[in-house]
Design a protein around this motif. Sequence first.
Motif, PDB file in Angstrom:
ATOM      1  N   TRP A   1       4.495  -6.649   3.767  1.00 37.31           N
ATOM      2  CA  TRP A   1       4.186  -7.492   2.611  1.00 37.31           C
ATOM      3  C   TRP A   1       5.385  -8.332   2.185  1.00 37.31           C
TER       4      TRP A   1
ATOM      5  N   SER B   1      -3.403   3.754  -1.458  1.00 39.26           N
ATOM      6  CA  SER B   1      -3.730   3.122  -2.735  1.00 39.26           C
ATOM      7  C   SER B   1      -2.926   1.847  -2.887  1.00 39.26           C
ATOM      8  N   TRP B   2      -3.480   0.921  -3.667  1.00 35.57           N
ATOM      9  CA  TRP B   2      -2.794  -0.350  -3.901  1.00 35.57           C
ATOM     10  C   TRP B   2      -3.245  -0.917  -5.234  1.00 35.57           C
ATOM     11  N   SER B   3      -2.413  -1.776  -5.802  1.00 33.91           N
ATOM     12  CA  SER B   3      -2.722  -2.383  -7.084  1.00 33.91           C
ATOM     13  C   SER B   3      -3.747  -3.494  -6.902  1.00 33.91           C
ATOM     14  N   THR B   4      -4.572  -3.687  -7.935  1.00 30.87           N
ATOM     15  CA  THR B   4      -5.576  -4.753  -7.899  1.00 30.87           C
ATOM     16  C   THR B   4      -5.367  -5.772  -9.015  1.00 30.87           C
TER      17      THR B   4
ATOM     18  N   ASP C   1      -5.498   0.417 -10.043  1.00 32.01           N
ATOM     19  CA  ASP C   1      -5.296   0.601  -8.606  1.00 32.01           C
ATOM     20  C   ASP C   1      -6.602   0.961  -7.916  1.00 32.01           C
TER      21      ASP C   1
ATOM     22  N   ARG D   1      -8.789  -5.738   0.644  1.00 24.71           N
ATOM     23  CA  ARG D   1      -7.471  -5.099   0.593  1.00 24.71           C
ATOM     24  C   ARG D   1      -6.349  -6.091   0.316  1.00 24.71           C
TER      25      ARG D   1
ATOM     26  N   THR E   1       0.845  -1.187   0.000  1.00 23.32           N
ATOM     27  CA  THR E   1       0.000   0.000   0.000  1.00 23.32           C
ATOM     28  C   THR E   1       0.883   1.239   0.000  1.00 23.32           C
TER      29      THR E   1
ATOM     30  N   GLN F   1      -4.170  -6.773  -3.257  1.00 24.83           N
ATOM     31  CA  GLN F   1      -2.895  -6.244  -3.738  1.00 24.83           C
ATOM     32  C   GLN F   1      -1.847  -7.331  -3.904  1.00 24.83           C
TER      33      GLN F   1
END
Length: 367
Positions: free
Chosen positions: A56, A16-19, A23, A152, A2, A155
């Motif tokens: 992570w 924000s985070w990648s999906t 994002d 969440r 994140t 990511q």
Amino acid sequence: MTRYAIDDACNALVASWSTGIGDAAAVVTELPRTELDRQQLRRLAADLTALSQLCWRSYTHPASAADQHGPDSVGRRRQQERDAFATVLPLLIDAGQAAGEPVGTKVGRAAQAVARTLRSLDTPQLTTQIAADVATELAAVEQAELGDLSDRAEQAVALSREDASPLQISQADTLLRADPFGCPALLTQIDPAAAAVAAAHWFHAAVTVAARQAGLHPIQVVASAEQHGKPLAVESLTEIASFITAGGRPRHVVMPLIRTALNVGEGHLRGITGLHERVTAARELLDKTHTDHPDLDLSPDTVHVPLTPLNPARPAPDLLDNLLNGMQTCWHTYQHSRRDELPREQLRHAFLTAVRQEAHAQGERLL
């Protein structure tokens, strides 16, 4: 991971985070209207991003994937970092701990840095909101470890893991059985390392079917792949096809490729055998070029030696992309080798049926 930022226009801290496809973003908290130090707020965003990255990393580099365990080993240090999750929230809440001596783990020190910045801002409500968001982030890591990449934890689909969950491999296999060319769920709901293991199995099935139909060796099918400006992609596909054709399991070729690229991304190579092989191959190519084209002025110092055929910044998603593109190559080879006049959709159905049968016949090697 994140990424946190200060939205000056809305006076808010956002995350924000990648999906996997674009994002996602969320407001962590609106900032007090009082005159807080903007530089300190940006420091807070940077500290939170660093903490998320380290947390992570415990997911992408689990202790179980380490080669060494025991006192002062890589596995032991990774487990200590993972165990430090339990110290994060107490460090954020307890100002006394934040001001104390540095703790022994990277995760702990990152949490301590966040706590010091919060202490300098001296806004209890902000501290409460940050602690709540960090708790959500830690829960997302734990959720991903259990194989649930929803909310969440999604990511994780943009990260490259040193290990692949058998459950996730099985889920990816189910998605590929429904559509061997891939589907959005494969990119947005499955860990890419696990998806790549399953995709390697289906890619080899497609290579086998296309080679049989065209009367070619499987490697000839792979060599015809067009990877849209990615010349090294064929190298990874060739290695996978060769390994599985020789009787190997997809997991045993996919995971070393990803781990090597992860090491390169961190600035090092593990072991010298692979490096020696690449340098030797580069020298042989240079010698052949000198023999075939004596007029060319080439020196060893001008040769670029790729350390990995994958993008070190995102090796697992990159490999998955290569494999799905490779599936298209197999389909084109199969289609062009058919001599009958069947409509394209019937040919496609025949190809997919044959691929599913081949994948099923070799299913025991997947897990």
